[in-house]
Design a protein around this motif. Structure first.
Motif, PDB file in Angstrom:
ATOM      1  N   GLN A   1       1.132  -1.041  -0.315  1.00 10.77           N
ATOM      2  CA  GLN A   1       0.064  -0.016  -0.141  1.00 10.77           C
ATOM      3  C   GLN A   1       0.982   1.086  -0.097  1.00 10.77           C
ATOM      4  O   GLN A   1       0.275   2.776   0.238  1.00 10.77           O
ATOM      5  CB  GLN A   1      -0.926   0.068   0.778  1.00 10.77           C
ATOM      6  CG  GLN A   1      -1.962  -0.851   1.224  1.00 10.77           C
ATOM      7  CD  GLN A   1      -2.208  -0.909   2.723  1.00 10.77           C
ATOM      8  OE1 GLN A   1      -2.280  -0.503   3.869  1.00 10.77           O
ATOM      9  NE2 GLN A   1      -3.910  -1.826   2.647  1.00 10.77           N
ATOM     10  N   GLN A   2       2.353   1.380   0.109  1.00 13.27           N
ATOM     11  CA  GLN A   2       2.810   2.395   0.259  1.00 13.27           C
ATOM     12  C   GLN A   2       3.446   2.458  -0.603  1.00 13.27           C
ATOM     13  O   GLN A   2       4.587   1.632  -1.897  1.00 13.27           O
ATOM     14  CB  GLN A   2       4.096   1.568   1.821  1.00 13.27           C
ATOM     15  CG  GLN A   2       3.230   1.400   2.819  1.00 13.27           C
ATOM     16  CD  GLN A   2       4.371   2.101   3.962  1.00 13.27           C
ATOM     17  OE1 GLN A   2       5.093   1.901   4.331  1.00 13.27           O
ATOM     18  NE2 GLN A   2       3.537   0.315   4.592  1.00 13.27           N
ATOM     19  N   ARG A   3       4.151   3.729  -1.710  1.00 13.40           N
ATOM     20  CA  ARG A   3       5.244   3.664  -2.385  1.00 13.40           C
ATOM     21  C   ARG A   3       6.794   3.626  -2.174  1.00 13.40           C
ATOM     22  O   ARG A   3       6.978   3.473  -1.166  1.00 13.40           O
ATOM     23  CB  ARG A   3       5.682   5.786  -1.936  1.00 13.40           C
ATOM     24  CG  ARG A   3       5.949   6.339  -3.497  1.00 13.40           C
ATOM     25  CD  ARG A   3       6.254   7.672  -2.999  1.00 13.40           C
ATOM     26  NE  ARG A   3       7.043   8.217  -3.627  1.00 13.40           N
ATOM     27  CZ  ARG A   3       7.014   8.931  -4.713  1.00 13.40           C
ATOM     28  NH1 ARG A   3       5.769   8.378  -5.301  1.00 13.40           N
ATOM     29  NH2 ARG A   3       7.629   9.469  -6.009  1.00 13.40           N
TER      30      ARG A   3
ATOM     31  N   ARG B   1       7.474   0.166  -2.514  1.00 12.11           N
ATOM     32  CA  ARG B   1       7.191  -0.955  -1.573  1.00 12.11           C
ATOM     33  C   ARG B   1       6.657  -2.115  -2.463  1.00 12.11           C
ATOM     34  O   ARG B   1       5.751  -1.014  -2.908  1.00 12.11           O
ATOM     35  CB  ARG B   1       6.847  -0.650  -0.869  1.00 12.11           C
ATOM     36  CG  ARG B   1       8.045   0.295   0.977  1.00 12.11           C
ATOM     37  CD  ARG B   1       7.470   0.026   2.206  1.00 12.11           C
ATOM     38  NE  ARG B   1       7.440  -1.310   2.416  1.00 12.11           N
ATOM     39  CZ  ARG B   1       6.959  -1.754   3.461  1.00 12.11           C
ATOM     40  NH1 ARG B   1       6.661  -1.043   4.384  1.00 12.11           N
ATOM     41  NH2 ARG B   1       6.661  -3.274   4.161  1.00 12.11           N
TER      42      ARG B   1
ATOM     43  N   GLU C   1      -0.509   7.644  -4.043  1.00  9.02           N
ATOM     44  CA  GLU C   1       0.989   7.610  -3.715  1.00  9.02           C
ATOM     45  C   GLU C   1       1.984   8.123  -4.668  1.00  9.02           C
ATOM     46  O   GLU C   1       3.458   8.090  -5.215  1.00  9.02           O
ATOM     47  CB  GLU C   1       1.614   5.831  -3.378  1.00  9.02           C
ATOM     48  CG  GLU C   1       0.574   4.992  -2.031  1.00  9.02           C
ATOM     49  CD  GLU C   1       1.036   5.593  -0.881  1.00  9.02           C
ATOM     50  OE1 GLU C   1       2.529   6.571  -0.467  1.00  9.02           O
ATOM     51  OE2 GLU C   1       0.652   5.848   0.004  1.00  9.02           O
TER      52      GLU C   1
ATOM     53  N   ARG D   1      -5.967   1.925   0.917  1.00  7.87           N
ATOM     54  CA  ARG D   1      -5.760   1.750   2.862  1.00  7.87           C
ATOM     55  C   ARG D   1      -6.762   1.896   3.723  1.00  7.87           C
ATOM     56  O   ARG D   1      -7.236   2.127   4.935  1.00  7.87           O
ATOM     57  CB  ARG D   1      -4.848   2.160   2.955  1.00  7.87           C
ATOM     58  CG  ARG D   1      -3.791   2.641   2.710  1.00  7.87           C
ATOM     59  CD  ARG D   1      -2.216   3.699   3.126  1.00  7.87           C
ATOM     60  NE  ARG D   1      -3.069   5.222   2.909  1.00  7.87           N
ATOM     61  CZ  ARG D   1      -2.614   5.841   1.944  1.00  7.87           C
ATOM     62  NH1 ARG D   1      -2.139   5.099   1.148  1.00  7.87           N
ATOM     63  NH2 ARG D   1      -3.102   6.925   1.752  1.00  7.87           N
TER      64      ARG D   1
ATOM     65  N   ASN E   1      -5.685   8.292   6.558  1.00  5.94           N
ATOM     66  CA  ASN E   1      -5.345   8.066   5.241  1.00  5.94           C
ATOM     67  C   ASN E   1      -6.034   8.401   4.226  1.00  5.94           C
ATOM     68  O   ASN E   1      -5.687   9.111   3.051  1.00  5.94           O
ATOM     69  CB  ASN E   1      -4.295   6.847   5.300  1.00  5.94           C
ATOM     70  CG  ASN E   1      -3.093   7.200   5.926  1.00  5.94           C
ATOM     71  OD1 ASN E   1      -3.007   8.230   6.859  1.00  5.94           O
ATOM     72  ND2 ASN E   1      -2.805   5.781   6.271  1.00  5.94           N
TER      73      ASN E   1
END
Length: 361
Positions: A164-166, A168, A210, A227, A251
């Motif tokens: 869910q992350q930039r 990664r 992101e 998210r 978020n």
């Protein structure tokens, strides 16, 4: 076997189908040829379909399709639908890339399409008909493929914190594929878009959140907010319509209005509850609300409504609610899974919205 004109035409048909529709249709064409059956769709007919779909949004910027029709050149034969791969520290993903014959020689838009669970690139391309529209408007279309090794149902892992992350996990792979295509093809960096269906739609919401510097706008069909879940139980709850809470809810609200978005959802969807559509667009405020307009691409038999929204910074969004529709791509082709041919043409409307919203900053 004597290679008569009918057999050769069938082989041309198989080549065109392999590039535009997938191996299943191409194999069927070869089998028809071996039986001496010439009743299938010819390659010329497939090309004609590709260049005669009604226009939406901005017109194509080049006249390659009209030149091809006049000279008898098969446009699909000059297009490419290739299988490529990209790898980084998070792993490796294959992707299919459609490069149109039209508008060659100038920077072109790129649309990244993320399939849903149990689907693959060929299935998604066939069901959405996005390649046909891309040929008309001179767009490249990329279809990253989620393998079964990454998820047993080939779902994008939108509910896992590590994805869910930039920079990664899966977001880094999808962004890497996007950047690779921009680097290796003549892509207009201000007209790069991302769209997805179901799990792919949920991942598209993450990607636009992101990577606002990479994608100009996003399309989410039957998806979920970025998210809104952190594991499988919370994912299932979100799909049933449960409101995200605590950190996840904040978020979602904080990042929702960075880029323009167009969202489609059926109000009879029993897989992903329709309340998720409005949650994707938190941070936008209603500007106008009306019933769907028939734009001429296809006459939809399903009623629907459209909300046009905006933010204080004039970022625009659209929410299409399709009445009586289930978990399926609106206006899709029955050759693909999870499609609803009766609905409004989501692909045409997405492309219209995308081309009207290039990235300005």
């Amino acid at each position: 076997m004597k290679l008569n004109d009918g057999f050769l035409n069938s082989m041309h048909e198989a080549i065109a189908l392999l590039r535009t529709r997938g191996p299943v249709e191409a194999t069927e064409a070869i089998q028809r040829a071996l039986r001496g059956d010439s009743s299938g769709v010819t390659a010329g007919a497939a090309a004609q379909e590709a260049v005669t779909v009604p226009r939406v949004g901005k017109p194509a910027t080049a006249s390659a399709t009209s030149v091809a029709r006049e000279s008898g050149v098969d446009v699909e034969e000059r297009s490419h639908f290739d299988t490529l791969s990209y790898a980084n520290a998070a792993g490796r993903r294959q992707y299919r890339l459609y490069v149109p014959a039209s508008a060659a020689g100038e920077p072109r838009p790129l649309i990244v399409m993320l399939h849903g669970c149990t689907q693959d690139a060929d299935d998604f391309a066939a069901g959405t008909r996005m390649n046909v529209l891309a040929e008309r408007h001179g767009c490249l279309v990329a279809y990253p493929v989620q393998p079964q090794q990454a998820n047993p149902s080939r779902c994008w892992n939108w509910f896992k914190p590590g994805d869910q992350q930039r920079e990664r996990g899966e977001p880094s792979l999808i962004a890497g594929i996007t950047r690779e295509i921009i680097t290796t093809h003549d892509v207009d960096p201000a007209r790069v878009y991302i769209a997805g269906m179901s799990a792919g739609g949920a991942m598209a919401a993450i990607m636009i959140d992101e990577y606002p510097e990479l994608y100009a706008a996003a399309g989410v069909h039957s998806g979920l907010p970025a998210r809104c879940a952190h594991d499988l139980p919370s994912a299932l709850a979100a799909m049933k319509g449960a409101e995200p809470s605590g950190r996840m809810s904040r978020n979602v609200s904080a990042g929702a209005a960075r880029r323009p978005m167009i969202v489609f959802h059926g109000d009879a969807d029993r897989t992903v509850h329709v309340t998720n559509a409005a949650r994707i667009l938190r941070g936008f405020e209603t500007k106008a609300h009306h019933d769907c307009e028939k734009r001429g691409q296809r006459v939809a038999s399903r009623a629907c409504s459209v909300m046009r929204l905006t933010t204080g910074d004039d970022v625009e969004a659209e929410l299409w609610t399709i009445h009586g529709a289930s978990h399926a791509w609106a206006g899709g082709d029955a050759r693909g899974t999870y499609t609803d041919p009766a609905g409004p043409d989501a692909s045409a409307e997405m492309l219209r919205f995308f081309l009207d919203h290039p990235r300005s900053t």
